[in-house]
Design a protein around this motif. Structure first.
Motif, mmCIF file in Angstrom:
data_model
loop_
_atom_site.group_PDB
_atom_site.id
_atom_site.type_symbol
_atom_site.label_atom_id
_atom_site.label_comp_id
_atom_site.label_asym_id
_atom_site.label_seq_id
_atom_site.Cartn_x
_atom_site.Cartn_y
_atom_site.Cartn_z
ATOM 1 N N VAL A 194 0.832 -1.204 0.000
ATOM 2 C CA VAL A 194 0.000 0.000 0.000
ATOM 3 C C VAL A 194 0.870 1.259 0.000
ATOM 4 O O VAL A 194 0.660 2.173 -0.805
ATOM 5 N N VAL A 195 1.867 1.305 0.883
ATOM 6 C CA VAL A 195 2.742 2.493 0.929
ATOM 7 C C VAL A 195 3.422 2.689 -0.430
ATOM 8 O O VAL A 195 3.636 3.817 -0.879
ATOM 9 N N SER A 196 3.724 1.583 -1.093
ATOM 10 C CA SER A 196 4.329 1.657 -2.434
ATOM 11 C C SER A 196 3.425 2.349 -3.452
ATOM 12 O O SER A 196 3.890 2.805 -4.496
ATOM 13 N N GLN A 197 2.117 2.399 -3.172
ATOM 14 C CA GLN A 197 1.191 3.061 -4.103
ATOM 15 C C GLN A 197 1.359 4.580 -4.067
ATOM 16 O O GLN A 197 0.953 5.280 -4.978
ATOM 17 N N TYR A 198 1.922 5.101 -2.964
ATOM 18 C CA TYR A 198 1.955 6.553 -2.773
ATOM 19 C C TYR A 198 3.365 7.135 -2.798
ATOM 20 O O TYR A 198 3.525 8.346 -2.802
ATOM 21 N N CYS A 199 4.387 6.260 -2.764
ATOM 22 C CA CYS A 199 5.769 6.729 -2.640
ATOM 23 C C CYS A 199 6.627 6.138 -3.748
ATOM 24 O O CYS A 199 6.407 5.005 -4.160
ATOM 25 N N ASP A 200 7.625 6.885 -4.171
ATOM 26 C CA ASP A 200 8.552 6.372 -5.172
ATOM 27 C C ASP A 200 9.732 5.669 -4.527
ATOM 28 O O ASP A 200 10.372 4.812 -5.124
ATOM 29 N N ILE A 201 10.032 6.059 -3.301
ATOM 30 C CA ILE A 201 11.078 5.411 -2.510
ATOM 31 C C ILE A 201 10.561 5.344 -1.071
ATOM 32 O O ILE A 201 9.936 6.297 -0.602
ATOM 33 N N ILE A 202 10.815 4.236 -0.399
ATOM 34 C CA ILE A 202 10.427 4.114 1.010
ATOM 35 C C ILE A 202 11.686 3.962 1.863
ATOM 36 O O ILE A 202 12.521 3.103 1.582
ATOM 37 N N ALA A 203 11.816 4.821 2.875
ATOM 38 C CA ALA A 203 12.934 4.724 3.821
ATOM 39 C C ALA A 203 12.371 4.292 5.166
ATOM 40 O O ALA A 203 11.317 4.770 5.582
ATOM 41 N N ILE A 204 13.076 3.366 5.827
ATOM 42 C CA ILE A 204 12.531 2.744 7.038
ATOM 43 C C ILE A 204 13.543 2.727 8.169
ATOM 44 O O ILE A 204 14.700 2.369 7.972
ATOM 45 N N ARG A 205 13.085 3.091 9.363
ATOM 46 C CA ARG A 205 13.892 2.926 10.574
ATOM 47 C C ARG A 205 13.183 1.967 11.519
ATOM 48 O O ARG A 205 12.051 2.208 11.922
ATOM 49 N N SER A 206 13.862 0.899 11.843
ATOM 50 C CA SER A 206 13.303 -0.061 12.785
ATOM 51 C C SER A 206 14.428 -0.777 13.508
ATOM 52 O O SER A 206 15.145 -1.596 12.937
ATOM 53 N N PHE A 207 14.589 -0.451 14.780
ATOM 54 C CA PHE A 207 15.711 -0.960 15.569
ATOM 55 C C PHE A 207 15.556 -2.446 15.920
ATOM 56 O O PHE A 207 14.460 -3.001 15.841
ATOM 57 N N ALA A 208 16.664 -3.001 16.367
ATOM 58 C CA ALA A 208 16.646 -4.343 16.955
ATOM 59 C C ALA A 208 15.807 -4.316 18.225
ATOM 60 O O ALA A 208 15.828 -3.347 18.972
ATOM 61 N N GLY A 209 15.073 -5.408 18.453
ATOM 62 C CA GLY A 209 14.316 -5.539 19.702
ATOM 63 C C GLY A 209 15.214 -5.985 20.844
ATOM 64 O O GLY A 209 14.914 -5.801 22.007
ATOM 65 N N LEU A 210 16.345 -6.616 20.473
ATOM 66 C CA LEU A 210 17.368 -7.086 21.431
ATOM 67 C C LEU A 210 16.855 -8.155 22.385
ATOM 68 O O LEU A 210 17.411 -8.362 23.453
#
Lengths: 315, 315, 315
Positions: free
Chosen positions: A98-114
Motif C-alpha cells: 500500500v505504501v508503495s502506491q503513494y511513494c517512489d522510494i520508502i525509507a525505514i527505521r526499525s531498531f533491533a528488539g534485542l
C-alpha cells in the motif's frame, strides 16, 4: 536498487568521491526528484536520520511524507499465516504494498528488539518491506545495520585523511542501557571495504560482534594497546551479542578520556551520536579540536543524498 | 539575528507597519526562502504556533521540517559536566549543533516547567539552543516569553486602533491548572514599547509578575477599576510567580463577563488562545462583535513571516 | 463546497470518470493548488488516508500541513455553554476558525467513539469543524462515514467492471474488537447511487446497520446465499449498531474463505484495509488473483485528488 546494507556499495571509493562532489554543490540535481515522493517510516525515535534524510530529499527536489508508525499508524503483523486476532491490525504484506502506491522510494527505521536474536538477524521489519514493497527501499537503521551512518563516516574520514596509511579503531564504550549492534556492524563492514586503512576492533572479552560480520577483522581486547598510534577512534556502545541484548559490562575504564586519546597519533574522535557524555566519552575529548562528530552528522545529508540520487537515476 | 524576546524589536512601530504590508501581499517575497529550511522543534503542544509559523515559512517559499521532541527524538540533557547515565540520551550541545547542520533557521517551543523558577528564568532549552546552535533561533514560546504572540497582538491593536490615545488593560483571569507567565510577560514588554498607549495590569494581590519584567508598569488590583474606559482588554491566566507555579486563586469574580466589559469604552476583547470558555471569559464576551481573538490568531502568520523575512535577509 | 458524505456526489458516474481521467495524468493540474494549503487534522491513526491524501495534494501542487491532535495539539471541547474547568483546553469554535486562518481546505479524521450512539450520529467533531470553520472541509473518515474510501471503491469497481450487470455483496465478517460502521455506511450509500448494479448486504441477524442509511437496500442473512453469483464481494467488520458498539458475534463461519468465494461468479474480493488476515479473510482469498485490495488503496489517491480538485476550482 535498494540501499539495505554496506554490501550494496559497489565501490566505496567512488561513492565517497561522489558524495563529496554533492557536498560541494548540493542543489545541482534539484530537478532529479521533481514530482517524486520519499516516504519516511519511523518505528523508532530519530533526530539526525529524520532531518538529514529529509534535507537530502529536499536538496533533490523531492516531496517528503514522514510517518511515525509508533503513534500515527496501525500495529503491524510480520508472521505469515497468523490468525490475526491479537494486537496487530495490519499485515506487512498489505502495509508495504500500500505504501508503495503513494511513494517512489520508502525509507525505514526499525531498531533491533534485542530480545530475540534470530528475529533481529532476520530483519523482520526491513525484510518485510523489502519483500512486499514494489518500490526501492532505503535502510535508515535496521536491527542489524545503519549503512547511511557508515557511509557518512567514510565520507568524513576521507575529509580528514592522513598522508600515511591510517590506523582506525572501533572501540566499545560503556552505556547504562542495552543498545543495538547496528552502527558497529555497518562500520565494520564499511572498514572491510577500505583498502588503504588498518583496522582494529577493541571491546571487553565476551562483547564480540556477530562473527559472520566481523569475519577476520582484527580484535584487540586491550583498549590502550588498540589506541596506540590510532588516527581515527570510532567509539560506540553495543549490548552483548552472545548473551543477546544483555548489559554484562559497564566498566568505566572503557570510557574514552583525554589520557586514552593521548595514546593515539593525534587521533580524531568519532561517534554517530546521540552520545552520553562522561559515560561513553569524557567532555574533554568530545569538546576537543580532534572531535569530528558534528562533521559526521553533517555528512549524513550527503550520504543520504547520494543514495537517493542513485536510486532516482534508476527509476 | 535571533528572535528570542520582544527586546529584539528595534522599532515596534516599524515592525508593525512592515507586518501589515506583508499581510496585504503575503506571497511577494516567495523567492526569499527558496532552498532555505526552517526546522521547527516542539517540546510542547501547539496549534496556532505550529500552523501559523509553517504557513509563514511556506509564504516565503521555505522548506519546513517539523519535529516533536516529545515522542520523535531523544531526551535531552542541559546541564554541563553531567555523567549522563540516567534518562537523557543526548546533550543539548550536540543536538543544537547537529540540527544546525540541516536547517537555516531553528524555531523552538519549550514551556516553563513551573517547578524551578531559577531554571525557568534561565530559559534552559532556548538558551541551550541559542548557545550551541550555529544558525538563527526563533522563540515559538519559551519559559519566559512568547514574542511571536505579542508581536501579533501589536499588529492586531494597530488594525483596531482608536482615534484617541487608547487605554490597554492586561487582566489576569482564573484557570484550573497552572499556566506559564510567558504570554503575559511578552505582552507587558511589548506594551512598554508602545509610546502612544496607556497601560495597566490588573490581577489579584499576590499574582504579581516578575518585577524585572513589569518594571514601572502600572498595577491596579481592582479589576473593575482597571476596566473603566479601557479600549483593549487583554485577558490571560498565569500561575503565581511568587509562590512559583502554584494556583492560589481561582476566584470566578475575575472571569471576564459582559457586565465587566460594559465598564470599558466599547473595548475590544483579546486573548492569545487556547481559552477556557466560561472560566477565563464568558461565552457572551468571546462571541461578541468586540472579540478580536480570531484576528489575533490570523496575525500570527504575519508576525512569524516578518521575523523569518528579517532573518532570511541577513543570512 | 465540502466533501462530508457520499450524498455530496451529484453524479457518481461523472465523478468516477473524472477520477479515472486524473489517474491517467495525475500531474496535469499541478498549478491548480499553487500557494494553497491543505491542513490535515488527525484525531485517530491513519496510514492509507494520511499518505494518499497528502499525495493527492502534492499532485495538485498544494502545500500540506499535517497535525495529530492526539499528541501535538490541545484537547478540544465540543459542547456549547460548558464551563471549561475540566480536561479540555480549547473549544471547537476557536480551533476550527483558527485553523481556517492558515489553511485553504481542512481535512479531518475522527472516528466513532462507539459508546454514545447519539453523539456519534451527530458527528461531533466533523460537524463542529463544518459549523465553525470558514473554509471547505473534507471528511477523512468520521464517526458515520468514509466517503473518500467509498469513492475509491467505486473507481475500482469501474476498472474491473463486468460486461453484464454485476452483483455486489457487502459482507460483514468477524473481528475481535469493536469497529465503527463508517466504511460500511458509505459503501451502502455509494451503492445506492449505482444504477446498473445489484446490491445485497449480508450479516448475522442483529448486526443491521442504521436503517436510515440502508433504507430499502436488500439484506440477506445467509452469507452463502448472498455470495451466489456475486461479481464483487466487499468485506468489512462493524460492531453492533443496535447494541451500540458491542461485539456480540465473532462467528468464524463468517470469515471469507476460498470455499465461499467459489460460490461467486469468479468474484473480486474487496476490503478497505487494514485487514486482519485469517479472521476477516483467509490468506488464500486476499492473496488470490481476484483480490483487488491494493488497487482500492491505490485509487484512494485519485479519489482524494478529485475531491480536492473540485474544491480548489471553487475557491
Amino acid at each position: 536498487m535498494n540501499y539495505i546494507s554496506i554490501q550494496n556499495i559497489d565501490s566505496l571509493d567512488k561513492w565517497v568521491k561522489s558524495a563529496l562532489k554533492i557536498k560541494k554543490n548540493p542543489l545541482k540535481n534539484k530537478k532529479l526528484g521533481k514530482d517524486k515522493t520519499l516516504g519516511m517510516l519511523f518505528f523508532n525515535p530519530s533526530l539526525r536520520t529524520r532531518l538529514s534524510t529529509q534535507k537530502a530529499a529536499l536538496n533533490l527536489g523531492m516531496n517528503v511524507m514522514v510517518m511515525n508508525f509508533t503513534n500515527e499508524g496501525w500495529t503491524l503483523e510480520f508472521e505469515d499465516g497468523t490468525i490475526m486476532n491479537q494486537g496487530a491490525s495490519e499485515h506487512i504484506r498489505e502495509a508495504a504494498e500500500v505504501v508503495s502506491q503513494y511513494c517512489d522510494i520508502i525509507a525505514i527505521r526499525s531498531f533491533a528488539g534485542l530480545i530475540d536474536k534470530e528475529k533481529d538477524n532476520a530483519e523482520m521489519v526491513l525484510s518485510g518491506f523489502l519483500k512486499f514493497a514494489t518500490v526501492p527501499i532505503v535502510n535508515m537503521e535496521s536491527a542489524v545495520g545503519h549503512p547511511l551512518q557508515s557511509l557518512a563516516d567514510a565520507i568524513t574520514m576521507e575529509e580528514f585523511k592522513t598522508p600515511h596509511r591510517p590506523k582506525v579503531v572501533l572501540s566499545w564504550a560503556p552505556h547504562p542501557r542495552a543498545l543495538p549492534q547496528a552502527v558497529a556492524n555497518s562500520f565494520v563492514e564499511m572498514m572491510q571495504k577500505q583498502e588503504n586503512m588498518d583496522f582494529v576492533i577493541t571491546h571487553p572479552e565476551g562483547y564480540e560482534l556477530n562473527p559472520e560480520i566481523t569475519k577476520n577483522s582484527k580484535i584487540e581486547y586491550d583498549q590502550n594497546k588498540a589506541f596506540e598510534n590510532a588516527d581515527f577512534v570510532y567509539v560506540k556502545n553495543w549490548s552483548n551479542y552472545n548473551e543477546y541484548g544483555a548489559v554484562t559490562n559497564m566498566d568505566p575504564n572503557w570510557t574514552v578520556t583525554a589520557e586514552k586519546m593521548a595514546l593515539t597519533n593525534n587521533g580524531k574522535f568519532m561517534h554517530c551520536l546521540p552520545v552520553r557524555r562522561n559515560v561513553i566519552v569524557a567532555d574533554e575529548v568530545i569538546d576537543s579540536e580532534n572531535s569530528i562528530v558534528i562533521q559526521q552528522a553533517h555528512n549524513r545529508t550527503y550520504s543520504a543524498q547520494l543514495v537517493l540520487q542513485k536510486i532516482l537515476k534508476k527509476i
